[in-house]
Design a protein around this motif. Structure first.
Motif, mmCIF file in Angstrom:
data_model
loop_
_atom_site.group_PDB
_atom_site.id
_atom_site.type_symbol
_atom_site.label_atom_id
_atom_site.label_comp_id
_atom_site.label_asym_id
_atom_site.label_seq_id
_atom_site.Cartn_x
_atom_site.Cartn_y
_atom_site.Cartn_z
ATOM 1 N N ASP A 124 0.854 -1.192 0.000
ATOM 2 C CA ASP A 124 0.000 0.000 0.000
ATOM 3 C C ASP A 124 0.888 1.239 0.000
ATOM 4 O O ASP A 124 2.012 1.244 0.524
ATOM 5 C CB ASP A 124 -0.886 0.016 1.233
ATOM 6 N N ALA A 125 0.372 2.308 -0.580
ATOM 7 C CA ALA A 125 1.150 3.549 -0.643
ATOM 8 C C ALA A 125 0.251 4.731 -0.281
ATOM 9 O O ALA A 125 -0.930 4.776 -0.660
ATOM 10 C CB ALA A 125 1.744 3.740 -2.036
ATOM 11 N N ASP A 126 0.819 5.708 0.464
ATOM 12 C CA ASP A 126 0.117 6.930 0.834
ATOM 13 C C ASP A 126 0.955 8.120 0.420
ATOM 14 O O ASP A 126 2.181 8.130 0.611
ATOM 15 C CB ASP A 126 -0.130 6.982 2.343
ATOM 16 N N THR A 127 0.297 9.130 -0.125
ATOM 17 C CA THR A 127 0.993 10.368 -0.478
ATOM 18 C C THR A 127 0.200 11.554 0.037
ATOM 19 O O THR A 127 -1.032 11.524 0.101
ATOM 20 C CB THR A 127 1.152 10.506 -2.006
ATOM 21 N N LEU A 128 0.915 12.625 0.414
ATOM 22 C CA LEU A 128 0.319 13.882 0.845
ATOM 23 C C LEU A 128 0.960 14.982 0.029
ATOM 24 O O LEU A 128 2.187 15.143 0.028
ATOM 25 C CB LEU A 128 0.568 14.107 2.335
ATOM 26 N N THR A 129 0.129 15.719 -0.704
ATOM 27 C CA THR A 129 0.622 16.733 -1.633
ATOM 28 C C THR A 129 0.009 18.089 -1.300
ATOM 29 O O THR A 129 -1.208 18.188 -1.069
ATOM 30 C CB THR A 129 0.272 16.363 -3.083
ATOM 31 N N GLY A 130 0.862 19.107 -1.279
ATOM 32 C CA GLY A 130 0.393 20.468 -1.074
ATOM 33 C C GLY A 130 0.582 21.289 -2.329
ATOM 34 O O GLY A 130 1.521 21.066 -3.095
ATOM 35 N N ARG A 131 -0.334 22.236 -2.532
ATOM 36 C CA ARG A 131 -0.255 23.103 -3.712
ATOM 37 C C ARG A 131 -0.463 24.549 -3.322
ATOM 38 O O ARG A 131 -1.368 24.874 -2.544
ATOM 39 C CB ARG A 131 -1.324 22.689 -4.729
ATOM 40 N N LEU A 132 0.359 25.416 -3.861
ATOM 41 C CA LEU A 132 0.188 26.864 -3.777
ATOM 42 C C LEU A 132 0.060 27.396 -5.186
ATOM 43 O O LEU A 132 0.916 27.096 -6.037
ATOM 44 C CB LEU A 132 1.382 27.526 -3.083
ATOM 45 N N GLY A 133 -1.023 28.156 -5.424
ATOM 46 C CA GLY A 133 -1.223 28.627 -6.776
ATOM 47 C C GLY A 133 -1.769 30.033 -6.820
ATOM 48 O O GLY A 133 -2.275 30.573 -5.823
ATOM 49 N N LEU A 134 -1.649 30.620 -7.987
ATOM 50 C CA LEU A 134 -2.154 31.976 -8.202
ATOM 51 C C LEU A 134 -2.771 32.040 -9.589
ATOM 52 O O LEU A 134 -2.195 31.580 -10.563
ATOM 53 C CB LEU A 134 -1.017 32.994 -8.118
ATOM 54 N N VAL A 135 -3.996 32.639 -9.605
ATOM 55 C CA VAL A 135 -4.700 32.857 -10.853
ATOM 56 C C VAL A 135 -4.869 34.361 -11.035
ATOM 57 O O VAL A 135 -5.270 35.067 -10.098
ATOM 58 C CB VAL A 135 -6.074 32.174 -10.861
ATOM 59 N N ALA A 136 -4.569 34.858 -12.226
ATOM 60 C CA ALA A 136 -4.745 36.273 -12.525
ATOM 61 C C ALA A 136 -5.460 36.404 -13.851
ATOM 62 O O ALA A 136 -5.043 35.794 -14.846
ATOM 63 C CB ALA A 136 -3.395 36.981 -12.569
ATOM 64 N N GLY A 137 -6.577 37.188 -13.844
ATOM 65 C CA GLY A 137 -7.320 37.271 -15.079
ATOM 66 C C GLY A 137 -8.262 38.464 -15.096
ATOM 67 O O GLY A 137 -8.159 39.394 -14.290
#
Length: 875
Positions: A774-787
């Motif tokens: 079995d495998a577990d992953t934890l992912t974080g994301r930082l993002g920016l949208v400009a429009g």
């Protein structure tokens, strides 16, 4: 048996002698003498001779007379004890008409002692002869003790055109043609059928006789205890163009041709078929010889537990058989079934080709068998070469032919035994079926194939010669056992070793494949790239010096430049496609962010249906240098429900397919087909100030197929299924009303996602065992949208934007074992940056389209491009 013939015909000779004596001293006293005088007076008759009746003979002449008839037609039906269609003593008979066939028929109506079709004997004057210019048919039938179709004695001679002899019935013995120190020639086709008698049936029997067959000689012997096609004894001589011999249904022994006591047979083509007990095709003994251009011999032992069968049997000093081409088949139930059996000084020499289908292709005991060129031998699963007691077998010694042998060789311990096999040219091979011993093995471009059957075989030879040969060997990489070539004497040449790929391997090195006592031969691995694909790791050929001084060649794990073991293409493919990084990549791309999945949701929550289609290409660099590339297409369908103006909940279903490739060892690639079906539930809260929170729960089922080729080109496949479970939370805030026209916005985003993949266990079809943890992953994301937000005609809204951000794997570890060899990797996808552009556009107040183009790049993962297009219909 020939002595019985003499006794019978001496009865006729005694009759003649008695009659002559009576003529000189007691004239007219016996009816026999009177008949003889009368017959002698009818010389040079030109008319046909015809007789139908019941006396003991049809035609009879004695003393030195010359008789001529245009044709002869005799039908003898009688109860006499001694019958003869034609009986001549020291007489010359010529039957002259080429166009008028002659027929001699003798039917024994009771149980006579002897029946004869035509018989001649000479008193020493050399005048006993007979000739038939036209066709002749001789037919005998009855219950006689002995029956003879044509029999010549004591220097008699006969010349025949086409002749057919049939001897059938019941009794002790039957012979079609007998020549006792006599001569007969047949200028046309000759056929003989001796069948049915209980003791013996003989087609052609020669005792010091000579026979010449210029046409096709078709000889049949059938039934009884013994059935023999041709017997040549006591310096007999046979010359034939084409000879066909058929022997069958003998209860004790059936024999096609038997030459003994310095007899000779020469022929152009011989065909023999024997179906009987204890059968033999050709037997040459006592200094006799047989010489033919070609021979086709088929022998079948018909008894339930036969005592043995031979295609060719050559025995005793001076006995020789010389053939250009031979084909021999031996079958049946006997323990001993020999294609060639040479013993006690016999010699069998085949100049061009031998095709042998027999349990034992050849057994030689104090004799010599030489096959100068081509040799093809097999019998069902195997055949055998055997030499003992100074027996010698030499096959293709000069290397001018092709050898194709399926079986084994053995020889008893003796300095005089010899078996030589030269595998010359790429078409030559020896499929070894058991441990084998021989004295000389030449690999002159041919193949010694010890991997033909399962298990392990050892071939032991005193000498190894030739060059550029190939040794095919099986190896068990879990125990180290191998097939073995052992050279106890001298060796030379450069040769290859080819080992089949395997899906399993645990040993670091194998037992030796070749042991060379001289150390003078050189071996290299003939597998592609000089390496063997064995389970997880590649193996290469190495040599070492054994304690007893021999050079041993064996396999050991191959290492790369950094001294780490080299992985096989199968291992690289499995690690790329069966590791959980592939599933995690699919999940991350399908999860995406809220805007990509549903478009802009802050224009007021509304019930509706939506659909989106996406496609992308990405590359995941996993274990070692394996690069995993896939082309993915995904279709999603969903249903939204607005609880109020702020809360939107929904469910979606997704189907994804992926076409995959890996680029692994030395250009060896693997392909795969993946599919997944996902279901998610989501809840989104939006606020008037532009902030939002999004929660997503996902369940996925994955299916994966893997296909690759091992280094030897053999394809291997495998497949598995597993489940994935994910949770994601995303928050963001839209800052709108920016710019001089207050239509621009920026939106920072934060997302945290967790994903769990259940492991699975499966096998590749080359037997490689795969176990995923079995495998577990934890992912974080930082993002920016400009429009920019747009006001469109009809109170519609639109939006276009640019996006960028970073995805970082906070934790993640995958473990996978191949053949119990563990592999672990941390941070499957690592850190990567993404950027792209998007559009959100209302077609009317209930319908909008949205889409994005995106790229992502990192140390271990690259998404080369992605496009997504969605459609939502509000209620």
């Amino acid at each position: 048996m020939n002595r019985i013939f003499k006794i019978i015909y001496n009865r006729a000779r005694d009759l003649y002698m008695v009659g002559s004596e009576n003529l000189r001293t007691h004239a007219g006293k016996t009816g026999v003498a009177v008949a003889a005088i009368a017959l002698c007076s009818s010389a040079f008759a030109a008319d046909p001779f015809e007789y139908t009746g019941s006396r003991w003979y049809g035609m009879r002449y004695w003393q030195d007379t010359d008789q001529k008839y245009s044709s002869v037609d005799i039908l003898l039906n009688t109860n006499e004890d001694d019958l003869a269609g034609i009986v001549l003593g020291s007489t010359r008979l010529d039957v002259t008409d080429k166009n008028s066939p002659s027929v001699v028929t003798v039917n024994g109506l009771s149980s006579p002692t002897v029946m004869r079709g035509i018989s001649l004997f000479d008193d020493g004057s050399g005048s006993a002869s007979i000739s038939f210019a036209g066709n002749l048919g001789v037919h005998l039938d009855g219950k006689a003790d002995s029956a003879y179709g044509i029999a010549f004695w004591d220097g008699s001679r006969g010349e025949f055109s086409a002749t057919g002899i049939t001897v059938t019935g019941q009794g002790n013995q039957a012979s079609g043609l007998l020549l006792d120190n006599s001569f007969a020639s047949f200028s046309g086709d000759f056929t003989v059928d001796a069948s049915g008698y209980s003791d013996m049936n003989i087609g052609v029997d020669l005792l010091g006789g000579q026979a010449v067959f210029k046409g096709i000689a078709d000889i049949t012997a059938k039934g009884g205890e013994h059935a023999w096609g041709v017997i040549g004894d006591d310096a007999s001589v046979v010359q034939a163009d084409d000879m066909n011999v058929h022997v069958s249904e003998a209860a004790v022994q059936g024999l096609g041709i038997h030459l003994s006591r310095n007899s000779q047979l020469t022929a152009h083509d011989i065909q023999i078929m024997v179906n009987s007990a204890a059968p033999a095709g050709i037997a040459v003994t006592d200094g006799s010889s047989l010489d033919a251009n070609s021979a086709i011999v088929s022998v079948t032992d018909t008894t339930a537990t036969g005592q043995g069968a031979d295609g060719f049997a050559v025995s005793e000093q001076g006995s020789t058989v010389t053939l250009k081409r031979v084909q021999v088949t031996v079958a049946g139930n006997g323990d001993e079934q020999n294609g060639f059996r040479v013993s006690t000084g016999g010699t069998l020499n085949i100049e061009e080709s031998a095709i042998v289908k027999a349990k034992t292709a050849a057994t030689v005991d104090l004799g010599t068998l030489t096959i100068q060129k081509d040799f093809y031998a097999h019998f069902l699963e195997e055949s055998r070469l055997h030499a003992e007691s100074d027996g010698k077998i030499a096959i293709n010694e000069a290397g001018e032919g092709t050898v194709q042998f399926k079986g084994y060789s053995d020889l008893t311990p003796s300095s005089g035994n010899r078996i030589l096999v030269n595998l010359a040219g790429p078409a030559s091979y020896w499929d070894v079926t058991r441990d084998s011993r021989l004295t000389d093995l030449h690999l002159s471009g041919g193949t010694l194939n010890m991997s033909h059957i399962s298990g392990f075989q050892t071939v032991t030879t005193h000498d190894l010669g030739g060059n550029n040969g190939l040794v095919r060997a099986d190896t068990d990489f879990s125990t180290g056992e191998t097939d073995k070539l052992v050279i106890t004497g001298t060796a030379s040449g450069q040769h290859g070793i080819l080992v089949a790929s395997s899906g399993t391997a645990t040993v670091g090195e194998t037992q030796y494949i070749v042991s060379d006592a001289s150390g003078n031969a050189t071996f290299s691995l003939a597998n592609p790239d000089g390496k063997v694909d064995a389970g997880v790791y590649l193996y290469e050929l190495s040599s070492r010096n054994a304690a007893e001084g021999a050079t041993e060649w064996y396999l050991t794990r191959a290492t790369g430049k950094d001294n780490t073991p080299e992985l096989t293409p199968t291992a690289e493919a499995v690690l790329a496609m069966a590791a959980s990084g592939a599933q995690n990549a699919l999940y991350q791309n399908n999860l995406t962010d809220l805007r990509k999945r549903l478009g802009e949701v802050r224009d007021g929550a509304r019930d509706g249906l939506w659909a989106s289609f996406s496609g992308w290409q990405d590359v995941l660099s996993g274990y070692v240098s394996t690069r995993f590339r896939q082309e993915v297409y995904s279709l999603s369908l969903g249903l939204d429900h607005a609880i109020d103006d702020h809360w939107l909940v929904g469910a979606g279903f997704r189907a994804t397919v992926a076409d995959q490739k890996t680029h692994g060892h030395e250009g060896y690639h693997a392909t795969g087909d993946a599919d997944s079906q996902g279901f998610n539930l989501y809840a989104t809260w939006t606020h008037a100030n532009g902030s939002y929170t999004d929660f997503v729960a996902t369940v996925d089922r994955y299916g994966q197929k893997i296909s690759t080729n091992m280094l030897d080109g053999q394809e291997t496949k495998g497949k598995y299924h597993n489940w994935g479970f994910g949770l994601s939370a995303e928050v963001g805030r839209k800052f709108a009303g920016l710019g001089h026209d207050r239509t621009w916005f920026v939106e920072p985003q934060v997302q945290l996602s967790w994903y769990h993949v259940n492991g699975d266990s499966f096998h590749m079809d080359n037997s490689m065992r795969v176990k995923q943890d079995d495998a577990d992953t934890l992912t974080g994301r930082l993002g920016l949208v400009a429009g920019r937000d747009l006001e469109l005609e009809g109170n519609r809204k639109g939006q276009y934007y640019l996006k960028a951000g970073i995805n970082h794997e906070l934790s993640g570890e995958q473990k996978i074992a191949l053949n119990e060899t563990p592999f672990e990797e941390d941070r499957m996808m690592g850190t990567r940056f993404y950027y792209g552009a998007g559009l959100d556009w209302e077609l009317d107040k209930t319908t909008k389209v949205y889409g994005q183009i995106e790229r992502e790049d990192g140390g271990r993962y690259t998404k080369e491009f992605e496009f997504r297009l969605g459609l939502k219909r509000s209620f």
